[in-house]
Design a protein around this motif. Structure first.
Motif, PDB file in Angstrom:
ATOM      1  N   MET A   1       0.847  -1.195   0.000  1.00  0.00           N
ATOM      2  CA  MET A   1       0.000   0.000   0.000  1.00  0.00           C
ATOM      3  C   MET A   1       0.882   1.245   0.000  1.00  0.00           C
ATOM      4  N   VAL A   2       0.608   2.168  -0.910  1.00  0.00           N
ATOM      5  CA  VAL A   2       1.403   3.383  -1.033  1.00  0.00           C
ATOM      6  C   VAL A   2       0.936   4.413  -0.015  1.00  0.00           C
ATOM      7  N   THR A   3       1.894   5.036   0.682  1.00  0.00           N
ATOM      8  CA  THR A   3       1.602   6.092   1.641  1.00  0.00           C
ATOM      9  C   THR A   3       2.188   7.397   1.129  1.00  0.00           C
ATOM     10  N   SER A   4       1.396   8.453   1.170  1.00  0.00           N
ATOM     11  CA  SER A   4       1.873   9.757   0.721  1.00  0.00           C
ATOM     12  C   SER A   4       2.365  10.576   1.912  1.00  0.00           C
ATOM     13  N   LEU A   5       3.188  11.559   1.608  1.00  0.00           N
ATOM     14  CA  LEU A   5       3.640  12.481   2.649  1.00  0.00           C
ATOM     15  C   LEU A   5       2.447  13.183   3.284  1.00  0.00           C
ATOM     16  N   ALA A   6       1.422  13.488   2.480  1.00  0.00           N
ATOM     17  CA  ALA A   6       0.223  14.145   3.006  1.00  0.00           C
ATOM     18  C   ALA A   6      -0.427  13.310   4.101  1.00  0.00           C
ATOM     19  N   GLU A   7      -0.413  11.984   3.960  1.00  0.00           N
ATOM     20  CA  GLU A   7      -1.008  11.114   4.978  1.00  0.00           C
ATOM     21  C   GLU A   7      -0.194  11.153   6.264  1.00  0.00           C
ATOM     22  N   VAL A   8       1.117  11.201   6.149  1.00  0.00           N
ATOM     23  CA  VAL A   8       1.969  11.310   7.339  1.00  0.00           C
ATOM     24  C   VAL A   8       1.693  12.631   8.044  1.00  0.00           C
ATOM     25  N   ILE A   9       1.595  13.705   7.274  1.00  0.00           N
ATOM     26  CA  ILE A   9       1.319  15.027   7.850  1.00  0.00           C
ATOM     27  C   ILE A   9      -0.040  15.036   8.542  1.00  0.00           C
ATOM     28  N   ASP A  35       2.386  15.306  -2.101  1.00  0.00           N
ATOM     29  CA  ASP A  35       1.945  14.217  -2.978  1.00  0.00           C
ATOM     30  C   ASP A  35       2.993  13.113  -3.141  1.00  0.00           C
ATOM     31  N   ASP A  36       4.200  13.345  -2.658  1.00  0.00           N
ATOM     32  CA  ASP A  36       5.261  12.351  -2.824  1.00  0.00           C
ATOM     33  C   ASP A  36       4.977  11.093  -2.011  1.00  0.00           C
ATOM     34  N   GLU A  37       5.465   9.971  -2.509  1.00  0.00           N
ATOM     35  CA  GLU A  37       5.331   8.695  -1.803  1.00  0.00           C
ATOM     36  C   GLU A  37       6.363   8.613  -0.681  1.00  0.00           C
ATOM     37  N   VAL A  38       5.945   8.051   0.443  1.00  0.00           N
ATOM     38  CA  VAL A  38       6.819   7.904   1.609  1.00  0.00           C
ATOM     39  C   VAL A  38       6.801   6.447   2.056  1.00  0.00           C
ATOM     40  N   SER A  39       7.991   5.904   2.299  1.00  0.00           N
ATOM     41  CA  SER A  39       8.067   4.542   2.842  1.00  0.00           C
ATOM     42  C   SER A  39       8.903   4.495   4.118  1.00  0.00           C
ATOM     43  N   GLN A  61      12.304   9.212   3.224  1.00  0.00           N
ATOM     44  CA  GLN A  61      11.616  10.224   2.424  1.00  0.00           C
ATOM     45  C   GLN A  61      11.047  11.353   3.284  1.00  0.00           C
ATOM     46  N   ALA A  62      11.155  11.198   4.616  1.00  0.00           N
ATOM     47  CA  ALA A  62      10.674  12.250   5.514  1.00  0.00           C
ATOM     48  C   ALA A  62      11.493  12.241   6.796  1.00  0.00           C
ATOM     49  N   LEU A  63      11.840  13.417   7.255  1.00  0.00           N
ATOM     50  CA  LEU A  63      12.534  13.614   8.527  1.00  0.00           C
ATOM     51  C   LEU A  63      11.630  14.466   9.398  1.00  0.00           C
ATOM     52  N   VAL A  64      11.207  13.919  10.531  1.00  0.00           N
ATOM     53  CA  VAL A  64      10.321  14.635  11.464  1.00  0.00           C
ATOM     54  C   VAL A  64      11.136  15.031  12.679  1.00  0.00           C
ATOM     55  N   VAL A  65      11.165  16.342  12.971  1.00  0.00           N
ATOM     56  CA  VAL A  65      11.968  16.852  14.089  1.00  0.00           C
ATOM     57  C   VAL A  65      11.114  17.718  15.007  1.00  0.00           C
ATOM     58  N   HIS A  66      11.659  17.968  16.185  1.00  0.00           N
ATOM     59  CA  HIS A  66      10.973  18.817  17.164  1.00  0.00           C
ATOM     60  C   HIS A  66      11.368  20.286  16.994  1.00  0.00           C
ATOM     61  N   HIS A  67      12.648  20.562  16.909  1.00  0.00           N
ATOM     62  CA  HIS A  67      13.112  21.944  16.807  1.00  0.00           C
ATOM     63  C   HIS A  67      13.070  22.448  15.368  1.00  0.00           C
ATOM     64  N   PRO A  68      12.468  23.621  15.140  1.00  0.00           N
ATOM     65  CA  PRO A  68      12.426  24.175  13.780  1.00  0.00           C
ATOM     66  C   PRO A  68      13.826  24.481  13.257  1.00  0.00           C
ATOM     67  N   ILE A  91      16.153  18.352  -0.194  1.00  0.00           N
ATOM     68  CA  ILE A  91      15.347  18.407  -1.416  1.00  0.00           C
ATOM     69  C   ILE A  91      15.970  17.549  -2.516  1.00  0.00           C
ATOM     70  N   ARG A  92      17.285  17.674  -2.682  1.00  0.00           N
ATOM     71  CA  ARG A  92      17.962  16.901  -3.725  1.00  0.00           C
ATOM     72  C   ARG A  92      17.853  15.395  -3.481  1.00  0.00           C
ATOM     73  N   SER A  93      17.754  15.016  -2.217  1.00  0.00           N
ATOM     74  CA  SER A  93      17.687  13.593  -1.873  1.00  0.00           C
ATOM     75  C   SER A  93      16.248  13.087  -1.780  1.00  0.00           C
ATOM     76  N   GLY A  94      15.291  13.967  -2.017  1.00  0.00           N
ATOM     77  CA  GLY A  94      13.895  13.544  -1.954  1.00  0.00           C
ATOM     78  C   GLY A  94      13.414  13.267  -0.555  1.00  0.00           C
ATOM     79  N   CYS A  95      13.959  13.991   0.414  1.00  0.00           N
ATOM     80  CA  CYS A  95      13.565  13.805   1.816  1.00  0.00           C
ATOM     81  C   CYS A  95      12.887  15.069   2.326  1.00  0.00           C
ATOM     82  N   ALA A  96      11.641  14.948   2.741  1.00  0.00           N
ATOM     83  CA  ALA A  96      10.900  16.084   3.285  1.00  0.00           C
ATOM     84  C   ALA A  96      11.341  16.360   4.720  1.00  0.00           C
ATOM     85  N   LEU A  97      11.112  17.592   5.170  1.00  0.00           N
ATOM     86  CA  LEU A  97      11.395  17.978   6.560  1.00  0.00           C
ATOM     87  C   LEU A  97      10.122  18.529   7.163  1.00  0.00           C
TER      88      LEU A  97
END
Length: 374
Positions: A1-9, A35-39, A61-68, A91-97
């Motif tokens: 099942m594909v998960t989007s970044l929007a679903e993680v958010i 809209d990007d896919e996240v695994s 594909q996503a890095l979730v942090v506490h400090h801005p 951005i170049r590596s396709g990893c959201a923050l």
């Protein structure tokens, strides 16, 4: 099942609502396409160069942090600036923050709940509770023949909802009376005559933001020329949301014993853990605040707790606090008091989106590198 970044958010925003963030804060998506896919999702306190490197090496594909990363106003994220370079690498590596900061501090459960859990505390509430959301209570008199019609209109306008419930209302049988005077065009009764009508008094709740829509729906659906209704706003009440937490230990222990408990529960840092107060003082009720919490010294003193665990405490405020008879203080590294939140955030994302591969970074992003040299 594909998960989007929007679903993680969506999962993170539900747990740590952006509206809870302080006005000066910067939370949410920093870079990345919803809209990007996240695994794979990595969790950390800080988006430092080493953490970003870990995320990229792990192919997250996503890095979730506490400090801005970008808390203050910026006019450039050029690649030749320290923070801009990290944004470009992500951005170049396709990893959201994504950042959850003071909204995660005030959420229930949030940062301080995770800290309290590590210390074995049973939480009883926040240090500084936020009030419950404002709610209007609408009371409307309606002839019984039109009760369903008016209720349906109110519900369609946004009334009668409370969290997981919809179409909520109270109905009380009543007898209404009125005497139309010259100039009136009554739907029931005659000008000059006293008229009694079998009515229902219906009550519904609605958010204040819906007042205009609810009133318009009421006037359009009600058969009377001048409906009788009343609107009152619920008094602000404390909620489980807010900064810091207060809790109790299963059994009292000395300040010395409790300080050891804090040291053993939190990840090791050069800063370590230090305490201020009488070593044999008995500790049972404890306030905690993940991150810098010296602004709550007065609040915890008024709460009458035995000890307060936080970070970044300063000499003069601590000295004045103790002179005034305040609770014992335990000061740990800022990063260490917030690190337990990473596991909390990871667990909730993993539960909601079990198809994702998640992990918490074990890199220590506390900036202090040497301690205990005195």
């Amino acid at each position: 099942m594909v998960t989007s970044l929007a679903e993680v958010i969506e999962v993170l925003d539900a747990a740590y609502p952006p509206k809870l963030a302080e006005s000066w804060d910067s939370v949410g998506l920093v870079c990345g396409d919803p809209d990007d896919e996240v695994s794979r999702v990595l969790f950390a306190v800080d988006a430092t160069a080493r953490v970003v490197e870990e995320a990229i090496d792990w192919r997250a594909q996503a890095l979730v942090v506490h400090h801005p990363l970008l808390l203050r106003g910026v006019d450039s994220v050029a690649a030749d600036t320290p923070k801009g370079a990290l944004v470009h690498r992500l951005i170049r590596s396709g990893c959201a923050l994504f950042t959850a900061h003071t909204n995660a501090d005030s959420a229930d459960p949030g940062v301080s709940d995770a800290l309290a859990g590590e210390l074995g505390l049973t939480v009883t509430g926040p240090i500084d509770p936020k009030p419950t959301a404002a709610v209007d209570n609408w009371s409307v008199q309606v002839p019984r023949t039109h009760t369903e019609q008016v209720l349906a209109a109110l519900f369609a306008a946004g009334a009668g909802a409370d969290r997981h419930y919809r179409d909520c209302a109270l109905r009380i049988p009543a007898v209404g009376q009125f005497r139309p005077v010259p100039g009136a065009t009554p739907a029931i009764g005659t000008v000059g005559d006293l008229t009694s009508v079998e009515e229902d008094r219906i009550e519904v709740v609605a958010p204040p933001s819906a007042r205009t829509a609810v009133r318009a729906a009421l006037l359009a659906a009600h058969p009377y020329e001048v409906p009788a209704y009343h609107v009152s706003e619920r008094a602000p009440l404390p909620s489980g949301l807010g900064l810091g937490r207060v809790g109790t230990l299963a059994r009292p222990e000395t300040l010395r014993e409790f300080t050891v408990r804090v040291r053993e529960a939190l990840p090791r840092t050069a800063w370590g853990v230090r305490a201020a107060g009488e070593a044999n003082r008995m500790i049972e009720t404890v306030a905690v605040c993940g991150g810098a919490g010296d602004s709550y010294l007065g609040a915890v003193a008024r709460l009458g707790v035995d000890a307060y665990v936080t970070s970044d405490l300063r000499h003069h405020p601590v000295d004045e606090h103790l002179r005034a008879g305040g609770p014992a203080l335990i000061d740990a590294a800022h990063w260490a008091t917030e690190y337990p939140w990473c596991r909390q955030a990871e667990a909730l994302v993993r539960r909601a989106l079990p198809g994702l591969d998640t992990r918490v970074s074990t890199l220590r992003t506390d900036p202090w590198t040497l301690g205990g040299l005195g």
